[in-house]
Design a protein around this motif. Structure first.
Motif, mmCIF file in Angstrom:
data_model
loop_
_atom_site.group_PDB
_atom_site.id
_atom_site.type_symbol
_atom_site.label_atom_id
_atom_site.label_comp_id
_atom_site.label_asym_id
_atom_site.label_seq_id
_atom_site.Cartn_x
_atom_site.Cartn_y
_atom_site.Cartn_z
ATOM 1 N N GLU A 47 -1.840 4.116 0.121
ATOM 2 C CA GLU A 47 -1.440 2.841 0.710
ATOM 3 C C GLU A 47 -0.708 3.026 2.041
ATOM 4 N N LEU A 48 0.187 4.000 2.114
ATOM 5 C CA LEU A 48 0.884 4.275 3.379
ATOM 6 C C LEU A 48 -0.111 4.749 4.441
ATOM 7 N N ARG A 49 -1.048 5.549 4.020
ATOM 8 C CA ARG A 49 -2.069 6.051 4.948
ATOM 9 C C ARG A 49 -2.928 4.884 5.472
ATOM 10 N N ARG A 50 -3.278 3.957 4.591
ATOM 11 C CA ARG A 50 -4.049 2.777 4.986
ATOM 12 C C ARG A 50 -3.280 1.976 6.052
ATOM 13 N N MET A 93 6.839 1.335 4.776
ATOM 14 C CA MET A 93 7.246 1.159 3.377
ATOM 15 C C MET A 93 7.535 -0.307 3.079
ATOM 16 N N SER A 94 8.154 -0.971 4.020
ATOM 17 C CA SER A 94 8.453 -2.390 3.851
ATOM 18 C C SER A 94 7.168 -3.212 3.761
ATOM 19 N N LEU A 95 6.194 -2.875 4.582
ATOM 20 C CA LEU A 95 4.886 -3.542 4.508
ATOM 21 C C LEU A 95 4.218 -3.287 3.163
ATOM 22 N N LEU A 96 4.322 -2.059 2.694
ATOM 23 C CA LEU A 96 3.749 -1.719 1.385
ATOM 24 C C LEU A 96 4.431 -2.519 0.283
#
Length: 176
Positions: free
Chosen positions: A21-24, A154-157
């Motif tokens: 998810e972070l990579r995306r 991280m906040s977006l995730l």
């Protein structure tokens, strides 16, 4: 029968999910950060999925949030191996707090910039005690410069996951 918009996510581990998810999110940036930074961030998120890693026990047995500023000051008097462990914990805790729990910081007296600076400082200091991470020399120095971008991802995730802090803590408590 009505179709549900929810989906099931199958991953080998929670860390793998965070990495993917972070990579995306990172790949959508104009200037993506190195995969090693994304990988390290996913390790941090996986570690703090257990509440006992995020909180600390007091001498009387009560649990509370870590006092990162005081821990950073006290780390100066520790042996090199203890200092390395403590600085990494301070940096990692600040990264997770400023990223995943950034909304909860807005409710505190001390603002997010304080915690970001604590995290960046801990990683910069750690770089002089741990010269490399996966053979990348100066990793923590470089990582400290990416702190703001990583916390934003991280906040977006966290927003993408549609989890609030209370749900996450309840889940983490059940796991431990």
């Amino acid at each position: 029968m009505k179709k549900s918009n929810s989906s099931i996510c199958l991953e080998a581990s929670l860390q793998a999910y965070f990495f993917d998810e972070l990579r995306r999110i990172n790949q959508k940036r104009q200037e993506p950060l190195p995969d090693l930074s994304i990988y390290y961030s996913s390790l941090v998120m996986d570690r703090f999925s257990l509440s006992n890693q995020y909180f600390e026990k007091q001498e009387d047995g009560r649990v509370r949030e870590k006092t990162l500023g005081i821990k950073l000051l006290k780390s100066e008097g520790l042996s090199e191996s203890e200092k390395r462990r403590e600085l990494r914990d301070i940096g990692d805790t600040a990264l997770f707090l400023c990223g995943y729990f950034s909304n909860s910081i807005n409710e505190k007296i001390i603002d997010i910039n304080y915690y970001c600076e604590i995290g960046r400082t801990a990683y910069r200091k750690l770089d002089s005690y741990q010269e490399s991470f996966y053979d990348y020399k100066g990793f923590f120095q470089h990582f400290s410069k990416q702190f703001h971008e990583l916390t934003n991802m991280m906040s977006l995730l966290q927003s993408d996951c549609n989890l609030n802090e209370e749900q996450f803590l309840l889940f983490a408590k059940d796991v431990s």
